[in-house]
Design an enzyme around this catalytic site. Structure first.
Site, mmCIF file in Angstrom:
data_model
loop_
_atom_site.group_PDB
_atom_site.id
_atom_site.type_symbol
_atom_site.label_atom_id
_atom_site.label_comp_id
_atom_site.label_asym_id
_atom_site.label_seq_id
_atom_site.Cartn_x
_atom_site.Cartn_y
_atom_site.Cartn_z
ATOM 1 N N TYR A 311 0.819 -1.234 0.000
ATOM 2 C CA TYR A 311 0.000 0.000 0.000
ATOM 3 C C TYR A 311 0.840 1.266 0.000
ATOM 4 O O TYR A 311 0.322 2.349 0.244
ATOM 5 C CB TYR A 311 -0.876 0.065 1.258
ATOM 6 N N CYS A 338 14.294 -10.195 -3.667
ATOM 7 C CA CYS A 338 14.560 -9.849 -5.060
ATOM 8 C C CYS A 338 13.362 -9.188 -5.725
ATOM 9 O O CYS A 338 12.742 -9.766 -6.636
ATOM 10 C CB CYS A 338 14.985 -11.094 -5.818
ATOM 11 N N GLU A 339 12.989 -8.046 -5.235
ATOM 12 C CA GLU A 339 11.898 -7.250 -5.809
ATOM 13 C C GLU A 339 12.204 -5.791 -5.501
ATOM 14 O O GLU A 339 12.604 -5.475 -4.371
ATOM 15 C CB GLU A 339 10.553 -7.564 -5.127
ATOM 16 N N TYR A 367 -1.562 -6.078 11.000
ATOM 17 C CA TYR A 367 -1.282 -6.402 9.600
ATOM 18 C C TYR A 367 0.224 -6.440 9.323
ATOM 19 O O TYR A 367 0.675 -6.125 8.235
ATOM 20 C CB TYR A 367 -1.997 -5.416 8.662
HETATM 21 N N1 LLP Z 1 -14.276 -5.714 10.092
HETATM 22 C C1 LLP Z 1 -14.220 -6.063 8.798
HETATM 23 C C2 LLP Z 1 -15.400 -6.646 8.168
HETATM 24 C C3 LLP Z 1 -13.031 -5.863 8.074
HETATM 25 O O1 LLP Z 1 -12.973 -6.189 6.794
HETATM 26 C C4 LLP Z 1 -11.896 -5.299 8.727
HETATM 27 C C5 LLP Z 1 -10.648 -5.092 8.006
HETATM 28 C C6 LLP Z 1 -12.012 -4.969 10.090
HETATM 29 C C7 LLP Z 1 -13.216 -5.187 10.737
HETATM 30 C C8 LLP Z 1 -10.884 -4.383 10.883
HETATM 31 O O2 LLP Z 1 -10.461 -3.170 10.382
HETATM 32 P P1 LLP Z 1 -9.433 -2.264 11.218
HETATM 33 O O3 LLP Z 1 -10.125 -1.821 12.490
HETATM 34 O O4 LLP Z 1 -8.239 -3.071 11.536
HETATM 35 O O5 LLP Z 1 -9.114 -1.144 10.315
HETATM 36 N N2 LLP Z 1 -4.147 -5.047 5.425
HETATM 37 C C9 LLP Z 1 -4.615 -3.676 5.486
HETATM 38 C C10 LLP Z 1 -5.912 -3.536 6.214
HETATM 39 C C11 LLP Z 1 -7.016 -4.395 5.648
HETATM 40 C C12 LLP Z 1 -8.264 -4.370 6.473
HETATM 41 C C13 LLP Z 1 -9.239 -5.393 6.030
HETATM 42 N N3 LLP Z 1 -10.440 -5.428 6.789
HETATM 43 C C14 LLP Z 1 -3.514 -2.803 6.095
HETATM 44 O O6 LLP Z 1 -2.450 -3.320 6.405
HETATM 45 O O7 LLP Z 1 -3.690 -1.601 6.219
#
Ligand code: LLP
Length: 404
Positions: A311, A338-339, A367
């Site tokens: 991201y 290697c990227e 994450y």
């Molecule tokens: N509930 C649902 C249905 C979700 O899809 C997500 C996150 C959450 C709760 C929790 O969201 P949070 O409070 O953590 O923002 N990999 C990405 C973030 C992807 C989030 C996916 N869904 C990153 O590293 O920023």
């Protein structure tokens, strides 16, 4: 948590000593920070007395889930793996919600058997599938339906989920149809409207827009939802600009917009609970002169922390050995993979670094490890938890044997 700027002490422990003992790259979590975040979250929404379900996708370490459980949270899961681990870590199934657009029959069947709080369905096909399995098991299943409110979360595109072009939830029209259908089903007990517009949200506006739509849609259904699940998405400050989401303002807005209903509020925060509790300690393998910059080649890479490559996310980098000399060149912090996207940050006027120095990449609790992989056949890092100034290894570094 205390990070002393000279010694880089995390909760009473010196990062240099930790790196030596456990080797690098090393994921290090602060229990006191997790507790502080949970207290802050609970306090900000105390008027609502919500059910808080930790989004396991943010961090699925079993010990951490166990601690989060002891601090009173339930879980939001998106796979049979996450559901099983949440239960194994001690979380009561009555405090678990299951989200996701593609739950398989096996996953639904397992969730029904475990009698979890809610299966939040995201399509007509899924509702039919849940109904079919419930009938087979002769059970009445508690479900939610996820609304797609067509609201822009004003965050990074890749983590935006609430617009009509996104795969998540159903439109207002389909939502109304599905409410009617579920009301008349013998095997479905419709209990919840769920919604989640995206992640890393720092402004109140998108939430306010979402709440207005939720209110409008509930009014149209003329149905008493026992729960309204507002998802997660509360952002944290990755940079030094102190920008923060106004949680209390969000709470007020919920009360204002949803005051007509007696529904219990559910939240699914991930990042807010655990993001700033994690640090990735890494050692500089080489410093390589490049065109107009120096590459700081770390022993941590995109397989350990994917967010920058995926991201273009920025995480603060702090040197462990403080000195007063500034580098004249740009420092580009990269990993050995290697990227060309295996790059964490390009920084100017960073302090002078030397090979073998340690650096800390901040705010990697959410994450970080959960998105890590074995790419380039690199082992997953050790994870430690610091609690009351004691260290616990909560996940061991994979060995070469593990990878063969
Ligand atoms: N509930 C649902 C249905 C979700 O899809 C997500 C996150 C959450 C709760 C929790 O969201 P949070 O409070 O953590 O923002 N990999 C990405 C973030 C992807 C989030 C996916 N869904 C990153 O590293 O920023």
């Amino acid at each position: 948590m205390k990070i002393d700027s000279k010694n880089f002490i995390i909760d009473g422990l010196n990062t240099k000593v930790l790196a030596k003992k456990y080797s690098t790259p090393l994921y290090c979590y602060s229990f006191s920070k997790i507790k502080e975040n949970i207290t802050k979250f609970t306090h900000s929404f105390k008027e609502l007395n919500p059910i808080i379900c930790f989004a396991v996708k943010a961090n699925s370490n079993k010990t951490l889930l166990g601690e989060i459980n002891k601090l009173g949270l339930g879980a939001d899961v998106v796979s049979i793996g996450e559901l099983t681990k949440a239960i194994k870590s001690g979380i009561n199934p009555k405090k678990i919600v299951f989200s996701g657009v593609g739950k398989t029959a096996d996953e639904i069947s397992f969730a029904i058997k475990k009698r979890i709080l809610l299966i939040n369905a995201e399509s007509k096909s899924e509702i039919l599938q849940i109904e079919k399995i419930a009938k087979k098991q002769n059970k009445i299943v508690n479900i939610g339906i996820r609304l797609n409110p067509n609201t822009d979360a004003n965050t990074i595109d890749q983590i935006s989920t609430g617009k009509k072009e996104n795969k998540f939830g159903v439109s207002e029209k389909i939502f109304l149809d599905l409410v009617k259908y579920s009301k008349n089903s013998k095997y479905l007990n419709l209990k919840c409207l769920s919604v989640h517009i995206g992640s890393q949200i720092l402004e109140l506006k998108p939430y306010e827009k979402m709440l207005k739509i939720v209110n409008k849609v509930i009014k149209k259904t003329n149905y008493n939802f026992e729960y309204i699940d507002l998802g997660g998405g509360m952002g944290i400050n990755y940079e030094n600009n102190y920008k923060q989401l106004n949680l209390k303002g969000y709470c007020k807005s919920i009360i204002k917009n949803l005051k007509n209903y007696k529904s219990k509020i559910i939240f699914e925060p991930g990042r807010f609970i655990i993001g700033n509790s994690g640090f990735l300690i890494s050692k500089i393998i080489y410093i390589k002169e490049g065109h107009k910059k120096d590459f700081i080649i770390l022993d941590a890479a995109m397989n350990d922390l994917m967010r920058p490559a995926l991201y273009n996310a920025k995480h603060k980098i702090i040197p462990v050995n403080k000195n007063k000399k500034k580098s004249k060149k740009i420092y580009e912090f990269v990993g050995p993979i290697c990227e060309s996207t295996d790059k964490f940050s390009s920084l100017t006027k960073f302090q002078k670094l030397n090979e073998k120095d340690l650096i800390i990449i901040c705010d990697v609790g959410a994450y970080g490890m959960s998105l890590s992989s074995n790419y380039n056949l690199r082992p997953k890092a050790t994870e430690i938890l610091i609690k009351n100034s004691k260290v616990k290894v909560i996940s061991k570094r994979q060995s070469l044997k593990d990878l063969m």
